[in-house]
Design an enzyme around this catalytic site. Structure first.
Site, mmCIF file in Angstrom:
data_model
loop_
_atom_site.group_PDB
_atom_site.id
_atom_site.type_symbol
_atom_site.label_atom_id
_atom_site.label_comp_id
_atom_site.label_asym_id
_atom_site.label_seq_id
_atom_site.Cartn_x
_atom_site.Cartn_y
_atom_site.Cartn_z
ATOM 1 N N LYS A 10 20.607 12.875 -56.960
ATOM 2 C CA LYS A 10 19.628 11.776 -56.924
ATOM 3 C C LYS A 10 20.092 10.696 -55.946
ATOM 4 O O LYS A 10 21.293 10.563 -55.665
ATOM 5 C CB LYS A 10 19.389 11.166 -58.301
ATOM 6 C CG LYS A 10 20.589 10.458 -58.943
ATOM 7 C CD LYS A 10 20.699 8.971 -58.628
ATOM 8 C CE LYS A 10 21.956 8.372 -59.265
ATOM 9 N NZ LYS A 10 22.466 7.171 -58.689
ATOM 10 N N PRO A 95 28.595 16.037 -53.402
ATOM 11 C CA PRO A 95 29.927 15.422 -53.388
ATOM 12 C C PRO A 95 30.245 14.715 -54.709
ATOM 13 O O PRO A 95 29.351 14.208 -55.380
ATOM 14 C CB PRO A 95 29.838 14.419 -52.233
ATOM 15 C CG PRO A 95 28.735 14.926 -51.366
ATOM 16 C CD PRO A 95 27.757 15.583 -52.295
ATOM 17 N N ASP A 137 23.096 8.387 -66.941
ATOM 18 C CA ASP A 137 22.181 8.934 -65.923
ATOM 19 C C ASP A 137 21.662 10.329 -66.295
ATOM 20 O O ASP A 137 20.834 10.890 -65.578
ATOM 21 C CB ASP A 137 22.909 9.069 -64.566
ATOM 22 C CG ASP A 137 22.985 7.741 -63.819
ATOM 23 O OD1 ASP A 137 22.253 6.798 -64.193
ATOM 24 O OD2 ASP A 137 23.776 7.668 -62.857
HETATM 25 O O1 C5P Z 1 27.289 6.379 -69.352
HETATM 26 P P1 C5P Z 1 28.330 6.825 -68.371
HETATM 27 O O2 C5P Z 1 29.492 7.510 -69.038
HETATM 28 O O3 C5P Z 1 27.789 7.614 -67.237
HETATM 29 O O4 C5P Z 1 28.903 5.487 -67.719
HETATM 30 C C1 C5P Z 1 30.106 5.458 -66.977
HETATM 31 C C2 C5P Z 1 30.628 4.036 -66.930
HETATM 32 O O5 C5P Z 1 29.743 3.232 -66.130
HETATM 33 C C3 C5P Z 1 30.649 3.337 -68.277
HETATM 34 O O6 C5P Z 1 31.875 3.531 -68.914
HETATM 35 C C4 C5P Z 1 30.477 1.901 -67.891
HETATM 36 O O7 C5P Z 1 31.705 1.386 -67.424
HETATM 37 C C5 C5P Z 1 29.578 1.954 -66.688
HETATM 38 N N1 C5P Z 1 28.138 1.736 -66.975
HETATM 39 C C6 C5P Z 1 27.691 0.465 -67.323
HETATM 40 N N2 C5P Z 1 26.367 0.265 -67.541
HETATM 41 C C7 C5P Z 1 25.473 1.275 -67.426
HETATM 42 C C8 C5P Z 1 25.908 2.576 -67.068
HETATM 43 C C9 C5P Z 1 27.251 2.771 -66.849
HETATM 44 O O8 C5P Z 1 28.491 -0.478 -67.413
HETATM 45 N N3 C5P Z 1 24.170 1.033 -67.630
#
Ligand code: C5P
Length: 288
Positions: A10, A95, A137
């Site tokens: 994406k 990547p 995501d």
């Molecule tokens: O949800 P996911 O594990 O993909 O998120 C990875 C990191 O990105 C989280 O630990 C957080 O630090 C950050 N994040 C965030 N706010 C979001 C999505 C991700 O702070 N809406």
């Protein structure tokens, strides 16, 4: 028997951060678009218990540390039944640590495959709720296409497809960690925000110029100086004929939006001479 599925990358047409939430995540507003750069997944049952992940990148985790294995674990926990032994093989082309949701997209492809074979009556909303437990995501990656993502990224609204256009996508040689960039956002004040409403009406009107001129990612505004190459690549894309260019997600990948297919192909080829992870891409529609 082996089942296969494509996992599309994406890009963010817009990325806005509205604030920090009590749960530690950030409140997002993003216009997302799937592109035809993809990983290919193969899933098969095996005798041994647990989920084993292999990939064309030897350094990716091979067990529960891989988000594709986590997706399988969360899926069967949701169904309340023991997981069968699974082998997942990923042919990586997206990547890694690039801002293109490569890992989330692999996890989403696993969820689509598992629903198809173990819970065909599961509704899309239910699958997206399972996906939200895997990563912010992942629900968008389950669905794909052109969509507005809010909340942590899991509240989705379909948007009209992009008007015909082409992309040159280029990842600098360094990775950027998503938590590192969110930490930057917390120490700085964001003064500018994307015109998300304007982006949505440009999509509704099929106005490519309007879309191009509203590409905006607030992470660019907090990018540490050591990542300045991102801005050099943006400049190169504009010099090579892009109508506009932007970083995607938490970077460092940059994409240029082109009206003309041949122009986008040539731009991707020109960038490939310096950055091997450069690609010509088209947009793709919803996966489910
Ligand atoms: O949800 P996911 O594990 O993909 O998120 C990875 C990191 O990105 C989280 O630990 C957080 O630090 C950050 N994040 C965030 N706010 C979001 C999505 C991700 O702070 N809406």
């Amino acid at each position: 028997m082996t089942h296969t599925e494509s996992a599309w990358a994406k890009i963010n047409l817009t990325l806005d951060i509205l604030g920090r939430r009590p749960d530690g995540y950030h409140e997002m507003k993003m216009v997302m678009q799937s592109i035809d750069l993809c990983d290919n997944l193969e899933l098969s049952e095996r005798e041994a218990p647990g989920t084993a992940v292999s990939s064309t990148l030897p350094y990716l985790p091979r067990d529960g540390g891989n988000i594709a294995a986590k997706a399988a674990e969360v899926f069967f926990a949701h169904l309340g039944r023991p997981a069968p032994g699974l082998d997942i093989h990923i042919r990586k082309q997206i990547p890694v640590c690039a801002g293109m949701a490569g890992g989330s997209s692999d996890a989403a492809a696993v969820l689509r495959l598992l629903r198809r074979h173990y819970a065909p009556s599961m509704l899309e909303e239910e699958l997206e709720a399972v996906a939200a437990q895997v990563g912010s995501d992942v629900p968008y990656c389950v669905r794909g296409g052109t969509a507005l993502a809010r909340g942590r990224g899991e509240i989705l609204t379909d948007l009209p497809p992009l008007p015909a256009c082409y992309f040159a996508v280029c990842k600098p040689t360094f990775p950027i960690s998503t938590p590192e960039l969110f930490a930057q956002v917390r120490t700085r004040r964001l003064h500018c925000h994307p015109d998300t409403a304007g982006m949505i009406s440009a999509l509704e009107q099929g106005d490519l110029e309007g879309v191009a001129h509203r590409l905006y990612n607030v992470f660019e505004d907090v990018l540490p100086r050591k990542y300045a190459q991102v801005f050099e690549i943006k400049r190169s894309l504009l010099d090579l004929g892009a109508i506009a260019a932007s970083m995607t997600g938490s970077g460092p990948t940059v994409f240029g939006l082109f009206r003309d297919e041949e122009n986008a192909r040539q731009a991707a080829d020109a960038l490939k001479a310096h950055f091997p992870a450069s690609f010509f891409c088209k947009n793709v529609g919803r996966a489910v």
